[in-house]
Motif scaffolding. Structure first.
Motif, short mmCIF file in Angstrom:
data_model
loop_
_atom_site.label_atom_id
_atom_site.label_comp_id
_atom_site.label_asym_id
_atom_site.label_seq_id
_atom_site.Cartn_x
_atom_site.Cartn_y
_atom_site.Cartn_z
N LYS A 109 22.52 11.62 48.27
CA LYS A 109 21.94 12.70 49.17
C LYS A 109 23.00 13.71 49.60
N ALA A 110 24.27 13.16 49.77
CA ALA A 110 25.51 13.98 49.89
C ALA A 110 25.81 15.11 48.75
N GLU A 111 25.42 14.51 47.51
CA GLU A 111 25.57 15.53 46.31
C GLU A 111 24.37 16.36 46.33
N LEU A 112 23.51 15.97 46.59
CA LEU A 112 22.27 17.00 46.74
C LEU A 112 22.38 18.16 47.73
N LEU A 113 23.15 17.76 48.99
CA LEU A 113 23.34 18.70 50.03
C LEU A 113 24.54 19.69 49.40
N LYS A 114 25.26 19.18 48.81
CA LYS A 114 26.41 19.85 48.22
C LYS A 114 26.01 21.10 47.04
N MET A 115 25.32 20.50 46.38
CA MET A 115 24.68 21.42 45.38
C MET A 115 23.81 22.49 46.00
N LYS A 116 23.01 22.30 47.24
CA LYS A 116 22.14 23.09 47.98
C LYS A 116 23.04 24.16 48.47
N ARG A 117 24.17 23.84 49.08
CA ARG A 117 25.18 24.80 49.58
C ARG A 117 25.78 25.73 48.61
N GLN A 118 26.10 25.00 47.30
CA GLN A 118 26.91 25.75 46.39
C GLN A 118 25.73 26.77 45.95
N MET A 119 24.49 26.26 45.70
CA MET A 119 23.58 27.38 45.08
C MET A 119 23.35 28.54 46.16
N ALA A 120 23.18 28.02 47.38
CA ALA A 120 22.91 29.04 48.25
C ALA A 120 24.09 30.27 48.73
N GLU A 121 25.33 29.58 48.35
CA GLU A 121 26.68 30.61 48.43
C GLU A 121 26.63 31.30 46.93
N ILE A 122 26.11 30.98 45.91
CA ILE A 122 26.17 31.57 44.82
C ILE A 122 25.20 32.88 44.79
N LYS A 123 23.83 32.43 45.48
CA LYS A 123 22.87 33.74 45.54
C LYS A 123 23.30 34.59 46.66
N ARG A 124 23.80 34.21 47.55
CA ARG A 124 24.15 35.12 48.83
C ARG A 124 25.19 36.17 48.16
N LYS A 125 26.40 35.55 47.38
CA LYS A 125 27.24 36.35 47.05
C LYS A 125 27.07 37.52 45.95
N ALA A 126 26.12 36.77 45.08
CA ALA A 126 25.47 37.49 43.82
C ALA A 126 24.86 38.73 44.41
N CYS A 134 32.52 44.32 38.38
CA CYS A 134 31.81 42.95 37.97
C CYS A 134 30.35 43.03 38.02
N LEU A 135 29.80 44.48 38.30
CA LEU A 135 28.26 44.18 38.65
C LEU A 135 27.55 43.48 37.49
N PRO A 136 27.62 43.70 36.14
CA PRO A 136 26.85 42.86 35.12
C PRO A 136 27.05 41.34 35.18
N GLN A 137 28.06 40.90 35.60
CA GLN A 137 28.45 39.36 35.85
C GLN A 137 27.53 38.89 37.10
N TYR A 138 27.70 39.69 38.06
CA TYR A 138 27.13 39.26 39.49
C TYR A 138 25.49 39.37 39.32
N THR A 139 25.10 40.37 38.48
CA THR A 139 23.50 40.54 38.36
C THR A 139 23.12 39.35 37.53
N LEU A 140 23.80 38.89 36.55
CA LEU A 140 23.35 37.70 35.50
C LEU A 140 23.38 36.49 36.50
N LEU A 141 24.51 36.40 37.29
CA LEU A 141 24.38 35.22 38.22
C LEU A 141 23.20 35.19 39.08
N LEU A 142 23.14 36.46 39.60
CA LEU A 142 21.81 36.48 40.60
C LEU A 142 20.48 36.12 39.90
N MET A 143 20.14 36.55 38.61
CA MET A 143 19.00 36.01 37.99
C MET A 143 19.21 34.68 37.71
N ARG A 144 20.25 34.01 37.17
CA ARG A 144 20.27 32.72 37.00
C ARG A 144 19.76 31.90 38.28
N SER A 145 20.57 32.54 39.49
CA SER A 145 20.20 31.59 40.49
C SER A 145 18.65 31.59 40.96
#
Length: 707
Positions: A109-126, A134-145
């Motif tokens: 449960k703790a690991e799932l919560l950590k992954m949820k937070r990580q993905m939320a941060e990734i999407k927010r910053k992308a 670095c727009l190409p890199q962050y755009t790819l990261l956004l589409m991946r998220s």
């Protein structure tokens, strides 16, 4: 496509090779239809490597280690905060994907919560990064998220509003690949397939059109659009499937598949007649390849020649030319014209192969043609050494690429030659090298001999030390020790020390009786450890020592009498057995070992020779004159019988290569049981004359309890 989605999602992860779980035979029948070339996953990976090579200014072996160390350090050194942050987010994304791929350990449960937070941060910053280098890199990261959250509709929007406006490059193309996935997931199969086909993404395209592989599906897509790029893949896939059926199935199954292949040929001819396709060469070469597979090389030759004159992409025309060469090399007689044409076309293939590429389409085509057709032509002409020399260059696309040492099939063929035949093969190469300089050979032979030219050596790859070691070893395993020494003494110890078998040579001795000491266990190395390539501390070439010892013992044996002769026979038997495929010192006579080995037809049977000497030794020890003159004769007789019984068991059953507790198997080998019975009787009758290693023998003890 799912497989590719995972790969594209982890595009910054390192490439991991796959290892087979069992022996797989060499592949020679490579696909002749390949209208895509290198693309998709492989192309993205190679282009990413180049991108990061340019960014870091360093030639790293792997930019995509788990911590992305090289890239991150370069970003920090450049004070490129946006890139450094992108690398951090990418590492988090990879860790989440790795955890989700793990089907054995479900996250807590703790690991799932950590992954949820990580993905939320990734999407927010992308999402927040809307401009900058670095727009190409962050755009790819956004589409991946978005892909992670299965938000395919959002990725359609991201492509139109943001990713499609990126500058041309690998990141834009990777975003477009994810856009194709979004199209497919939202019901636009045709649009997705078009992108996959244009990018050469074979794996994703296979998934995307999985319901259209058969001829009926192909006809539907042709009816929709005669020039759909999807058809390129479907035609290639169909012809390669035909090859799989014709190459790998029994005659009955081939006949059952023939109607499908014939139906495709009729449809392909229809496509060509209708003249709606802009690439008729694709359809014509497909017809040619199917007829070749059906055993009609002459017809395939004519059809492939037509294909070469039709319209098509450059890769399609290259395919047609390769199929034409395949057909020509199979059906034409070997004459001056054949030699000139084939050599000219092989040179064309060579021109298409890059220096560091030994697995391209053209390299595989060259491999197939050389192995299946050119080798066979030499064999039919009765030129066995020409066939062998051709086999030797199959895995070498250029004289500067590859190594004979990786061509196990060639190595096996050379190994199966007798010493005299190997000498003749070396002379053959030298003779044709001389002919090449004088312009005497035909063009094809001159082409092949390019790989066998070197300064001060027999050929470019395998120097004189290689053949001296090989020929000497062959003489040794044929029992021709004096002739073996003439070659083995020429081999530098440094050359021997670099061989894989030197590891065993430095740690085992042929002077120890195998039936007394048991197997001389050597701590095995990890298959890919550096230790494999470290020169062993050899003080001498054990093959040379062995030959000298055997010559001396055989000379003494011929002159000796009575128990002295028996003693020497025993020593000879011990050495012959240790050097056999059953012994610890198999490396004296072979370059590899297998638990199912036995004496080969082209070598002296060292184990049987050992048995002959043991029988003779026991006969002498049991003779009245020796029994009366030597009170140790019975002890020697029992020891010799024990050795003889051991060797017979190894030869007859091979059971004890893998220690078997079920001693009752002795009863299943009639040729062995009488010797155990006789040995048991002697040890029971003459306990005081029996060596301790025999009385302690657990196999003999268990055998005794079952009598």
């Amino acid at each position: 496509m799912r497989k590719f989605i995972i790969c594209i999602s982890l595009m910054l992860s390192q490439a991991i090779g796959t290892w087979g779980c069992g022996p797989i035979g060499p592949v020679h029948n490579y696909y002749m239809m390949d209208v895509f070339g290198h693309g998709g996953q492989e192309a993205f990976y190679e282009r990413l490597q180049q991108y990061w090579r340019n960014y870091t200014g360093k030639q790293a072996e792997d930019y995509f280690d788990p911590q992305l160390t090289t890239i991150y350090k370069s970003a920090v050194r450049k004070n490129d905060r946006a890139m450094a942050e992108y690398i951090r987010l990418t590492k988090n994304y990879r860790s989440v994907c790795d955890a989700m791929k793990d089907r054995w350990n479900y996250p807590t449960k703790a690991e799932l919560l950590k992954m949820k937070r990580q993905m939320a941060e990734i999407k927010r910053k992308a999402l927040a990064y809307t401009h900058g280098s670095c727009l190409p890199q962050y755009t790819l990261l956004l589409m991946r998220s978005n892909m992670y959250y299965a938000e395919d509709v959002k990725n359609l929007t991201v492509w139109k509003s943001r990713a499609s406006k990126l500058p041309a490059g690998v990141y834009r193309d990777m975003c477009r690949n994810i856009y194709a996935r979004a199209l497919y997931k939202t019901g636009n199969r045709k649009g997705a397939a078009a992108i996959y086909a244009q990018q050469g993404d074979y794996e994703s395209l296979r998934w995307c059109v999985q319901n259209y592989w058969k001829l009926d599906g192909m006809k539907k897509i042709y009816a929709e659009d005669p020039n759909s790029p999807t058809l390129d893949f479907l035609v290639q896939n169909f012809v390669n499937s035909v090859q799989e059926n014709y190459d790998n199935y029994w005659e009955g199954e081939i006949q059952s598949y023939k109607p499908h292949a014939d139906a495709f040929v009729r449809f392909a001819n229809q496509v060509i007649r209708e003249n709606k396709s802009k690439v008729p060469a694709l359809w014509q070469e497909a017809i040619a390849m199917i007829h070749y597979l059906q055993g009609k090389p002459q017809l395939a030759l004519q059809e492939s020649e037509k294909a070469m004159q039709m319209k098509g992409t450059q890769m399609m025309l290259d395919n047609a030319r390769c199929i034409h060469l395949l057909s020509y090399s199979r059906c034409m007689n070997r004459d001056a014209k054949y030699s000139d044409v084939v050599t000219q076309e092989l040179a064309y293939l060579d021109s298409k192969i890059k220096d560091n590429d030994d697995d391209s389409y053209f390299c595989r085509v060259r491999h197939r043609i050389l192995y299946q057709n050119i080798v066979e032509h030499y064999r039919k002409a009765g030129d066995q050494y020409g066939a062998l020399a051709t086999l030797g260059i199959v895995l070498q696309p250029k004289p500067s690429v590859g190594s004979f040492y990786s061509n196990y099939e060639y190595e096996d063929k050379v190994d199966s030659l007798s010493a005299d035949q190997t000498l003749a093969y070396v002379d053959y190469i030298k003779q044709h090298n001389a002919h090449m300089k004088q312009g005497k050979d035909d063009a094809l032979t001159r082409y092949i001999m390019q790989w066998y030219v070197g300064k001060g050596s027999v050929d470019h790859y395998i120097d004189a030390n290689y053949f001296a070691d090989r020929i000497g070893t062959k003489y040794l395993r044929e029992g021709r020790f004096a002739e073996a020494l003439k070659f083995l003494e020429k081999v530098p110890l440094s050359y021997v020390a670099r061989q894989g078998l030197a590891y065993y040579m430095a740690r085992r001795s042929y002077n120890r009786d195998r039936w007394i000491v048991g197997r001389q266990v050597v701590k095995e190395r990890a298959p890919w450890s550096e230790e494999e390539y470290v020169e062993s501390s050899l003080k001498s070439n054990q093959k040379v020592d062995f030959c000298k010892d055997m010559l001396q013992l055989e000379s003494q044996y011929r002159l000796a009498k009575n128990e002295t002769r028996a003693d020497i026979a025993y020593q000879l038997a011990s050495r012959y057995y240790q050097a056999s495929c059953y012994g610890d010192c198999w490396y004296l006579t072979h370059y590899g070992w297998s638990c199912i080995d036995s004496a080969r037809s082209y070598e002296k049977d060292f184990a049987q020779t050992a048995l002959t000497y043991l029988v003779e030794a026991r006969r002498i020890y049991a003779s009245p004159e020796v029994m009366n003159a030597n009170h140790q004769a019975m002890r020697h007789q029992i020891a010799t019988l024990y050795a003889e019984t051991f060797v017979r068991m190894e030869i007859e059953s091979r059971v004890f290569h893998f220690y078997d507790e079920n001693i009752h198997v002795i009863a299943e080998y009639p040729a062995v049981k009488p010797y155990y019975t006789q040995l048991l009787a002697l040890t029971q009758q003459y306990r005081d004359d029996t060596e301790q290693y025999i009385t302690r023998c657990d196999i003999l003890k268990r055998f005794a309890t079952r009598q």
